[in-house]
Design an enzyme around this catalytic site. Structure first.
Site, PDB file in Angstrom:
ATOM      1  N   LYS A  20       0.857  -1.182   0.000  1.00 54.48           N
ATOM      2  CA  LYS A  20       0.000   0.000   0.000  1.00 54.48           C
ATOM      3  C   LYS A  20       0.894   1.234   0.000  1.00 54.48           C
ATOM      4  CE  LYS A  20      -3.691   2.414   2.392  1.00 54.48           C
ATOM      5  NZ  LYS A  20      -4.683   2.393   3.457  1.00 54.48           N
ATOM      6  N   LYS A  74      -2.208  -1.538  -3.843  1.00 56.24           N
ATOM      7  CA  LYS A  74      -3.070  -0.353  -3.803  1.00 56.24           C
ATOM      8  C   LYS A  74      -2.233   0.914  -3.816  1.00 56.24           C
ATOM      9  CE  LYS A  74      -6.146   2.049  -0.745  1.00 56.24           C
ATOM     10  NZ  LYS A  74      -6.690   2.160   0.571  1.00 56.24           N
TER      11      LYS A  74
HETATM   12  C1  PBG Z   1      -7.367   3.375   5.293  1.00 52.48           C
HETATM   13  C2  PBG Z   1      -7.760   3.370   3.859  1.00 52.48           C
HETATM   14  C3  PBG Z   1      -7.593   4.399   2.929  1.00 52.48           C
HETATM   15  C4  PBG Z   1      -8.153   3.940   1.738  1.00 52.48           C
HETATM   16  C5  PBG Z   1      -8.661   2.673   1.974  1.00 52.48           C
HETATM   17  N1  PBG Z   1      -8.392   2.324   3.281  1.00 52.48           N
HETATM   18  C6  PBG Z   1      -7.020   5.749   3.104  1.00 52.48           C
HETATM   19  C7  PBG Z   1      -5.581   5.925   3.350  1.00 52.48           C
HETATM   20  O1  PBG Z   1      -4.823   4.981   3.535  1.00 52.48           O
HETATM   21  O2  PBG Z   1      -5.149   7.101   3.409  1.00 52.48           O
HETATM   22  C8  PBG Z   1      -8.194   4.707   0.442  1.00 52.48           C
HETATM   23  C9  PBG Z   1      -9.208   4.226  -0.551  1.00 52.48           C
HETATM   24  C10 PBG Z   1      -9.451   5.168  -1.655  1.00 52.48           C
HETATM   25  O3  PBG Z   1      -8.792   6.213  -1.825  1.00 52.48           O
HETATM   26  O4  PBG Z   1     -10.383   4.881  -2.432  1.00 52.48           O
HETATM   27  N2  PBG Z   1      -8.470   3.099   6.133  1.00 52.48           N
END
Ligand code: PBG
Length: 350
Positions: free
Chosen positions: A215, A267
């Site tokens: 991520k 992601k």
């Molecule tokens: C954290 C989380 C995020 C997203 C999914 N889970 C935000 C982040 O890590 O800042 C982002 C998903 C998206 O932008 O569609 N709970």
């Protein structure tokens, strides 16, 4: 000039829609798709998210409707995010039995039961997944608890191991509420292992873990901040990965596999297709990819301006993610795409 007989003519297979359909190498199926859904405590009507046209913060009632629509469209799963009315330093609503996310999970499971009772008339019941992370629940908006009174070059310090305890408790609360799969997204070291142990100890050895393995700290999460009313100041660069690092993404996936991840995820998806392909190459478990809020917003904005063909761009973006190796794709268009796929199967091709 004419080509000599026997000359290769790859165009031959592109001659008609029928031929192109027959020889298509990559196909989307509704079951590949997972719809992320937001539910906000205390809302009395769904609230639009301005940076994500077509996506809303749901009330508990409209959340159930959205899960029903998703089932009717036959998509594979839903990923639930909760926005609590009360936030504090440790995110106490994250694992509260009656916290908004646990309530949402129970509602989604009710719909699953309803759909399964209705048989094929109700569609296909989706897998119920929940985001296992503190950022929606903390008053500072970070994915974990902070080390009190400490900062590093002006940035707060997120306490890895104290956060793990919170995740373990949150995962068990989600399992108790009926989640089929929990999805730790906070990029704390060891999160998958700790959650696995906690779930097993609480008697939930059948509840799966979808690990957000690679991520990245991404500008493409911008609209998500609005979607969850995020309180975050600064960024997440001390726990999420730098955009340029592919080897590190593979290492993260390796560690999550060793800790017992049932699925691994990359992601965002669109800017990380090489990482996705590399993880798909090495992974012995199914690989997911998350087409995030900013990817959604960009296509919607360009389409709204008449600059690109919306359906074409949406389809191409998701097909590219599948072609790169994703088995499961999280996308805000999941239900809509599933509807198109049904039309295409029975109504001809484009
Ligand atoms: C954290 C989380 C995020 C997203 C999914 N889970 C935000 C982040 O890590 O800042 C982002 C998903 C998206 O932008 O569609 N709970």
């Amino acid at each position: 000039m004419t080509l000599s007989p026997g000359h290769h003519r790859p165009r031959r297979l592109r001659t008609t829609p029928r031929l192109r359909r027959l020889v298509g190498e990559t196909r989307l199926h509704p079951a590949d798709l997972v719809l992320p859904l937001f539910v906000k405590e205390g809302l009395d009507a769904p609230r639009p998210i301005s940076s994500m046209p077509g996506v809303v913060q749901h009330t508990e009632a409209t959340l159930a409707d959205a899960v029903r629509d998703a089932a009717r469209a036959g998509i594979g799963g839903v990923m639930l995010f909760g926005i609590p009315a009360h936030r504090d330093a440790t995110g106490s609503q994250a694992d509260a039995e009656d916290g908004i996310l646990q309530r949402a999970i129970r509602l989604a499971r009710d719909v699953v039961r309803e759909v399964e009772t209705a048989g094929t008339r109700g569609g296909a019941a989706p897998v119920v997944m929940a985001d296992t992370c503190l950022d929606e629940f903390t008053d500072h908006g970070h994915c974990g608890v902070l080390v009190p009174g400490r900062d590093q070059d002006g940035t707060v310090v997120v306490d890895n191991d104290a956060t793990l305890e919170r995740y373990a408790s949150m995962a068990v609360a989600q399992a108790r509420a009926g989640a089929d799969v929990v999805a730790p997204s906070g990029m704390m070291d060891g999160q998958v292992g700790v959650i696995r142990e906690a779930l097993d100890a609480a008697g939930y050895s059948d509840v799966g873990i979808l690990a957000y393995s690679a991520k990245y700290a991404s500008a493409f999460y911008g609209p998500f901040r609005e979607a969850v009313d995020s309180a975050l100041q600064g960024d997440r660069r001390t726990y999420q990965m730098d955009a340029g690092n592919a080897r590190e993404g593979l290492r993260e996936a390796d560690l999550d596999l060793a800790e017992g991840a049932d699925l691994v995820m990359v992601k965002p998806a669109g800017s990380y297709l090489d990482v996705l392909a590399a993880v798909a190459e090495m992974s012995p478990v199914p690989v997911a990819a998350y087409q995030v809020s900013g990817e959604y917003a960009m296509i919607e904005a360009a389409a709204a301006n008449g600059w690109i063909d919306r359906r074409g761009a949406v389809t191409e973006s998701v097909l590219g993610i599948k072609r790169a190796g994703a088995d499961v794709i999280l996308t805000y268009w999941a239900t809509e795409i599933a509807g198109w796929l049904r039309d295409e199967t029975f109504g001809g091709t484009r």
